[in-house]
Enzyme design. Structure first.
Site, PDB file in Angstrom:
ATOM      1  N   LYS A 105       0.845  -1.195   0.000  1.00 31.90           N
ATOM      2  CA  LYS A 105       0.000   0.000   0.000  1.00 31.90           C
ATOM      3  C   LYS A 105       0.882   1.249   0.000  1.00 31.90           C
ATOM      4  O   LYS A 105       1.557   1.547   0.988  1.00 31.90           O
ATOM      5  CB  LYS A 105      -0.914   0.052   1.228  1.00 31.90           C
TER       6      LYS A 105
ATOM      7  N   GLU B 166       9.982   1.579  10.608  1.00 32.63           N
ATOM      8  CA  GLU B 166      10.882   2.729  10.505  1.00 32.63           C
ATOM      9  C   GLU B 166      10.022   3.964  10.694  1.00 32.63           C
ATOM     10  O   GLU B 166       9.205   4.311   9.842  1.00 32.63           O
ATOM     11  CB  GLU B 166      11.590   2.729   9.147  1.00 32.63           C
TER      12      GLU B 166
ATOM     13  N   CYS C 291      12.753  11.914   6.808  1.00 31.68           N
ATOM     14  CA  CYS C 291      12.885  11.537   8.208  1.00 31.68           C
ATOM     15  C   CYS C 291      14.311  11.672   8.716  1.00 31.68           C
ATOM     16  O   CYS C 291      14.555  11.682   9.925  1.00 31.68           O
ATOM     17  CB  CYS C 291      12.388  10.107   8.419  1.00 31.68           C
TER      18      CYS C 291
ATOM     19  N   GLU D  17       8.442  16.075  15.989  1.00 34.94           N
ATOM     20  CA  GLU D  17       8.791  16.023  14.567  1.00 34.94           C
ATOM     21  C   GLU D  17       7.895  16.966  13.772  1.00 34.94           C
ATOM     22  O   GLU D  17       6.684  16.775  13.696  1.00 34.94           O
ATOM     23  CB  GLU D  17       8.649  14.591  14.034  1.00 34.94           C
TER      24      GLU D  17
END
Length: 480
Positions: free
Chosen positions: A174, A249, A283, A384
């Protein structure tokens, strides 16, 4: 209007429910296509196709699998311009960035694992004096799920499916519902390359529908996911009772530590890139910059002057450094962090405003932003942001900067700038991150393990680590 379909058992199909989602172009804010919002029925159909294909695919020779993956890699490179333009249209990144980085690396993923599987060997151990030998088989798991994010759409999509296929698994994948186009185009190339039906199945849709159906499906034995930490925690909770293998991750809030003895010019240019590449939507970007006090004021002046001349513009325009953010909602989220920073003593040194690009006034553009913070524990230094926003602050000692660098819940990467070898070794061992770059950034070797610590995830991808994840180890002991 671009219509994207699911790719199940080698054919393109509409969602069984008839439910569709709008697909937006970040550069102009307009709907340019529609994608399926797949549900359990679509995932079940994909699973049956994968389950049927698995016995034959898992028994194919390594050479055969390798040749197919190499052919896919070649086809990606042949279609480089087409894929780069599609990636830019879907994600908002500059076309030149997609053409030079994202799409070539997607081809490299297939090429690397096509070769790696032919070098992936089993271990054997002779039990001396016991007349026995143990050897380990590495066998494909079966049907696995791969869920990838929107920031590096094709690159991270292929980073997962290439080793899964190379190891002999069948895949239900996906892509992000925000950036589905290049995954859709890839399915066309897989058919052209001759990948057997059912070996790769791509289902599109929202995480709460399509993604949820994948992670809770009892027949899907492993999940490889890249995305947010909150979603990763949900996947872990869902998968635990089903005893699925997990590779997660997740987020990052990466420190960039700069000592006075560094190669200053190289550091400055690389820090500009590590701060704002892909609009800061990587990231691994160094979003927290810590600078030794003796060079702090010089760095601040030089860095801000370079940031101010970065061009924010349409992704297809030559010279564009900063393209569009991926969505309106993401732009609003990033703006919230910028607006709240002064409440905790932050000083906006440059940027901080949405940008109106002529002719594309409804696009999701934001100035690259540098914020000087008073404390390392402020919100914008702990959470973040995932946009073209970095913070800077000075430090006095190694111990001080090490404490600040590690004082976040994340542990994905860190960058260290120094020419002191002893300092390099001391800090590299103590920094809580899965990957440490010293005097460089984003220099990747696909043979190396990749992943994070703490809330940045579990497991490792890359090289033989990925092939180990996508296989089951079976020990066989023979007494003779």
């Amino acid at each position: 209007m671009q219509t994207i379909q699911n790719y199940i058992n080698g054919t393109f199909e509409d969602p069984l429910s008839g439910d569709w989602l709008d697909n937006y172009c970040p550069a102009n804010g307009e709907v340019y296509g529609k994608i399926p919002n797949s549900d359990q029925a679509d995932v079940d159909k994909a699973y049956e196709a994968a389950k049927t294909a698995f016995p034959e695919w898992s028994e194919t020779t390594l050479d055969h699998r390798s040749r197919l993956l190499l052919k896919i890699a070649d086809l990606i490179e042949t279609n480089l311009q087409r894929f780069a333009e599609a990636e830019s249209q879907d994600n908002g990144k500059p076309v030149n960035l997609a053409k030079s980085i994202d799409i070539p690396r997607a081809a490299s993923n297939f090429r690397f694992f096509a070769h790696a599987i032919t070098q992936f060997s089993s271990e054997s151990h002779e039990s001396v004096g016991l007349n026995a030998i143990n050897f380990t088989l590495r066998q494909p798991i079966g049907v696995v799920g791969c869920i990838s994010p929107w920031n590096l759409p094709l690159y991270l999509f292929t980073w997962k499916i290439a080793p899964a296929l190379a190891a002999g698994n069948c895949v239900i994948a996906k892509p992000s519902e925000i950036t589905p186009l290049t995954a859709f185009l890839l399915s066309e190339l897989c058919t052209e390359a001759g990948l057997p039906k059912g070996v790769l199945n791509i289902v599109h849709g929202l995480g709460k529908t399509t993604g949820q159906a994948i992670i809770e499906h009892p027949g899907i034995k492993a999940i490889s996911f890249t995305g947010g930490t909150t979603t990763g925690a949900h996947i872990a909770r869902t998968a635990a009772p089903l005893f699925k293998k997990l590779s997660l991750e997740l987020g990052g809030k990466n420190p960039n530590i700069i000592f006075a003895d560094c190669d200053y010019d190289a550091m400055l240019e690389t820090t500009l890139r590590s701060s704002f590449s892909n609009q800061g939507q990587i990231c691994l970007c160094g979003s927290r910059i810590f600078v030794e006090t003796s060079i702090y004021e010089k760095f601040k002046a030089d860095f801000v002057s370079k940031v101010k001349v970065l061009k924010v513009g349409h992704p297809s325009e030559s010279g564009t450094n900063i393209g569009a953010l991926v969505s309106q909602s993401h732009l609003e989220k990033v703006m919230t962090y910028i607006e709240e920073a002064p409440q905790e003593g932050g000083k906006i040194l440059c940027g901080g405003h949405a940008v109106s690009v002529k002719g594309f006034e409804n696009g999701y553009y934001l100035e690259p932003t540098v914020i000087e913070v008073a404390t390392d524990t402020c919100k914008i230094n702990q959470e973040e942001v995932f946009g073209p926003v970095v913070t800077i602050m000075p430090f006095e000692t190694e111990d001080q900067v090490l404490d600040m660098a590690n004082k976040v819940k994340y542990g994905l990467s860190a960058t260290l700038w120094t020419n002191d070898l002893k300092r390099t070794m001391r800090l590299s061992k103590k920094l809580e991150a899965g990957i440490i770059w010293v005097n460089t950034w984003m220099l990747r070797d696909l043979r190396t393990p990749f992943g994070g610590m703490k809330s940045s995830g579990v497991g490792r991808e890359g090289g033989f680590e990925a092939l180990r994840f996508f296989t089951e180890a079976k020990n066989i002991c023979i007494k003779y």
